[in-house]
Design a protein around this motif. Structure first.
Motif, mmCIF file in Angstrom:
data_model
loop_
_atom_site.group_PDB
_atom_site.id
_atom_site.type_symbol
_atom_site.label_atom_id
_atom_site.label_comp_id
_atom_site.label_asym_id
_atom_site.label_seq_id
_atom_site.Cartn_x
_atom_site.Cartn_y
_atom_site.Cartn_z
ATOM 1 N N LEU A 51 0.710 -1.182 0.112
ATOM 2 C CA LEU A 51 0.339 0.284 0.028
ATOM 3 C C LEU A 51 1.124 0.989 -0.040
ATOM 4 C CD1 LEU A 51 -2.958 -0.417 1.505
ATOM 5 C CD2 LEU A 51 -3.090 0.661 -0.195
ATOM 6 N N VAL A 100 -8.970 6.331 1.058
ATOM 7 C CA VAL A 100 -8.021 4.940 1.544
ATOM 8 C C VAL A 100 -8.222 4.996 2.875
ATOM 9 C CG1 VAL A 100 -6.118 3.294 1.551
ATOM 10 C CG2 VAL A 100 -6.509 4.485 -1.035
ATOM 11 N N PHE A 112 -9.775 -2.528 -1.703
ATOM 12 C CA PHE A 112 -8.513 -2.126 -1.759
ATOM 13 C C PHE A 112 -9.248 -1.333 -2.759
ATOM 14 C CE2 PHE A 112 -6.356 -5.628 0.522
ATOM 15 C CZ PHE A 112 -5.922 -4.410 1.362
ATOM 16 N N PHE A 165 0.566 -4.306 -6.531
ATOM 17 C CA PHE A 165 -0.104 -5.499 -5.894
ATOM 18 C C PHE A 165 -0.197 -6.552 -6.565
ATOM 19 C CE2 PHE A 165 -3.019 -2.448 -3.533
ATOM 20 C CZ PHE A 165 -3.278 -2.693 -2.832
ATOM 21 N N VAL A 198 -6.869 -7.877 -7.199
ATOM 22 C CA VAL A 198 -6.524 -6.472 -7.294
ATOM 23 C C VAL A 198 -5.816 -5.278 -9.196
ATOM 24 C CG1 VAL A 198 -5.475 -3.861 -5.457
ATOM 25 C CG2 VAL A 198 -6.654 -6.245 -4.897
#
Length: 714
Positions: A246, A294, A591, A642, A660
């Motif tokens: 992330l 987020v 996500f 990811f 993702v």
């Protein structure tokens, strides 16, 4: 200079930039030692994953009164033609040595066995070796199983020897998590370096975002470590791994957006400090809104019942928040300190043309503007068709045998064991009841379908009673991680709960899996709507509109469904995965919605800025042209980071990473560039309702691809 731009000058002013740099250096100096300790603070024991109110969790806590928490490693010996006298002598010698073993929590003195598959001409044997699981149990489970393996040897001459059971499987999971932070760090860093080289075409410029992201990651890791040690924050291998992805993905995205705007301002302003102040002033709100989306979406995970999911929320939120802070302070300060030359060899000099004016995205916007309704209609239908792949999704949990991308020794041993012994041996049910009703509870368990009656008993090393309670175990006939075993747990629970005044509870590995499935199903129902509400409110506040946020939410949901549909087809027919974990849809949703909406925020805030001056229709084309390249680059970086989850040898991580990454690519190349653009062009100025922009002139026609489509940066 406006007030907001004046604030931006504090970060990138002639003196302010040095103050920012010194402050970050002090932060890194203080936090670096703690960042390196995050792995030590991870809690990967069962309780860190299980829902706190679950029956299996309560059994786990009560059972510690009867014995130290233990996990059995099962040594399996097998020869299809039958164990020879030499084999049995070797097994007896192994047991003798195991009984003397006490390394890494191994309770060799409590070793049980050998147990043979049949009385005459046995073909297989099992030996049970308990391993104590205290606060350091997860860290030493791998060394404990290695010490057992050293004592039993590797078999040979047709005799198969494997270490399986909960202990063997946990050791293989532990080894899979070993080095997860460094593995993902280097994988994500490699992706970012390659993508920044492609995007910037500058070997010098890529160092600035890379250094800023690493500084953010170390700071976040240190803060999370301190909270884990002193504030009870739960961190496990899963949340620590996702943290790295992330911070690298989101942080680099914010850097790309700011660099794009800074580069445009450098073409208009000779003073780089002034250029950066304007870039921060104009791009800052979109970056902050994206980061807030987020962070708040991750904090919604605090409403989860699953401890692992609930713990991920603050860990991920802290990571993104620190990344956002670094990209709005340290990153611009470094860019200004190094000056224009950092863009070498393509340096944006004053007065040079903006390549976005006549670029690919400008041409695409004009083409979409010809028939926007047909474009969004066809695009939506294609995405809807892709979402039909959801019919192939099996998010019902995966067994241990299907949890690894390879086949470790514990899984091979499990398959061998199931050929000769009851499939649930090695991972029994654990039943606790009042002592007065123990006999009746035991009969209820033994008579339940799926339980091996003769297996019912008190395990060695267990107190016969404690404060009026008793504990006993029972083996199931089905594999402990199978759906059939979960149904057996349900039947056993129904049977023992029906015994009056028994206060009986059923736990064990299978019961824990069942409780996790039920908690995750509840979390899916609760968290997904909450995340949608949070994102919708942020979009409404940012765009000061109702129609535009609803359209954006709809496109993201459609993108999510399409990504899951395509992923399910790939898992079934390309990767041959057996299924998905029950929390797979939730993690992918959170996500994708939280991160995928970023690109819509970047695009629509620019469209709104341009609509004030040019009208909505022309503002859409201008916004797409100005943001197209940077959002595409950001999407590729985020998808690549990811995808780095696929470097881990666990199916659950690989599936989340694939889904993702695919969803981000769909958002980048289809949803944002085609679907959102065509919808905004078709709806026109009404998209801003109830803001005044919906009533003022927003219908300027888009005719000439050659005319300038950029105002003040993207």
């Amino acid at each position: 200079m406006t007030g907001k731009a004046g604030i931006a000058h504090l970060v990138c002013g002639r003196r302010g930039k040095w103050v920012v740099l010194v402050l970050w250096l002090l932060v890194l100096l203080l936090t670096a030692p703690f960042a390196q300790k995050l792995t030590d603070a991870q809690d990967n024991d069962a309780a860190s994953w299980l829902p706190g109110s679950a029956e299996s969790t309560q059994v786990l806590e009560v059972s510690e009164d009867f014995r130290p928490e233990q996990i059995p490693a099962v040594v399996v010996y097998a020869r299809e033609s039958g164990l020879t006298a030499e084999d049995r002598a070797a097994i007896a010698e192994d047991v003798r040595q195991l009984k003397q073993l006490s390394d890494h929590g191994v309770r060799g003195d409590e070793t049980r066995g050998p147990v043979f598959d049949r009385e005459t001409d046995p073909r297989a044997a099992q030996v049970y070796v308990p391993i104590t699981m205290d606060e350091k149990g997860w860290e030493r489970i791998g060394p404990a199983v290695d010490s057992i393996r050293d004592d039993v040897g590797e078999g040979g001459d047709g005799l198969a020897v494997h270490i399986t059971g909960p202990g063997g499987t946990s050791a293989d999971f532990s080894k899979a998590f070993e080095g997860i932070d460094s593995t993902l760090l280097f994988a994500a860093m490699s992706v970012v370096i390659v993508m920044l080289l492609i995007t910037y075409r500058s070997p010098t410029l890529l160092l600035i975002p890379l250094l800023s992201v690493i500084a953010a990651l170390f700071t976040a890791q240190a803060l999370i470590y301190l909270l884990a040690e002193h504030a009870g924050l739960t961190v496990n291998g899963q949340s620590a791994g996702i943290l790295t992805v992330l911070v690298f993905g989101a942080g680099t995205d914010y850097a790309l957006l700011l660099v794009a705007r800074y580069r445009e301002e450098l073409r208009r302003h000779e003073d780089r400090h002034e250029a950066m102040a304007l870039a921060l002033h104009r791009a800052g709100p979109a970056v902050i809104a994206s980061g807030a989306t987020v962070v708040l979406s991750m904090l919604v995970l605090l409403a989860a019942e699953m401890n692992s999911t609930r713990g991920l929320g603050p860990v991920a939120a802290i990571g993104v928040a620190v990344g956002l802070l670094a990209m709005l302070t340290l990153f611009p300060a470094l860019l200004v300190i190094f000056g224009r030359w950092i863009f070498w060899p393509v340096i944006p000099h004053l007065g040079t043309p903006n390549p976005a004016d006549r670029g690919l995205w400008a041409r695409m916007g004009h083409r979409i503007a010809v028939r926007p309704r047909m474009v969004w209609g066809v695009t939506a239908v294609i995405l809807a068709v892709c979402s039909l792949g959801l019919l192939q999704m099996r998010a019902e949990g995966i067994s241990n045998a299907d949890a690894f991308t390879d086949k470790p020794d514990s899984i091979i041993g499990q398959e061998v064991s199931e050929r000769y012994f009851p499939a649930g041996s090695g991972d029994p049910l654990v039943i606790i009841s009042n002592q007065a009703q123990a006999e009746e509870v035991g009969r209820a368990v033994a008579e339940t379908e799926g339980v091996v009656p003769e297996s019912l008993g008190l395990p060695p090393g267990t107190k016969p009673s404690f404060e009026g309670k008793v504990l006993f175990e029972a083996t199931m006939s089905d594999p402990a991680d199978s759906e059939a075993a979960k149904r057996t747990v349900e039947r056993v629970r129904d049977a023992v709960h029906a015994v009056p005044d028994a206060d009986a509870q059923v736990g064990g590995g299978t019961a824990a899996l069942l409780d996790m499935d039920e908690a995750t199903t509840r979390d899916n129902i609760v968290i997904i709507p909450l995340v949608l509400v949070v994102v919708l409110l942020i979009l409404c506040a940012l765009l000061r509109s109702l129609i535009a946020p609803l359209l954006l939410i709809g496109t993201v949901i459609l993108s999510f469904a399409a990504a899951l549909g395509i992923s399910a087809l790939a898992f079934r027919h390309l990767f041959d995965y057996a299924g998905e974990t029950t929390d797979f849809p939730l993690f992918v949703f959170v996500f994708l919605v939280a991160l995928g909406i970023d690109y819509n925020i970047f695009l629509t805030t620019r469209i709104r800025e341009e609509a004030v001056h040019q009208g909505t229709r022309k503002g859409v084309v201008t916004g797409l042209a100005a943001t197209g390249a940077v959002i595409t680059s950001a999407g590729l970086v985020l998808a690549g980071t990811f995808a780095a989850l696929g470097t881990l040898p666990m199916v659950a991580f690989a599936e989340i990473g694939f889904a993702v990454a695919l969803g981000v690519l769909l958002d980048t190349f289809v949803v944002r560039s085609v679907l959102v653009t065509s919808l905004f062009l078709d709806v026109g100025k009404k998209v801003w309702w109830p803001h005044r922009l919906a009533r003022e002139d927003g219908g300027a026609e888009v005719r000439e691809p050659a005319e300038s489509v950029s105002r003040s940066g993207g």
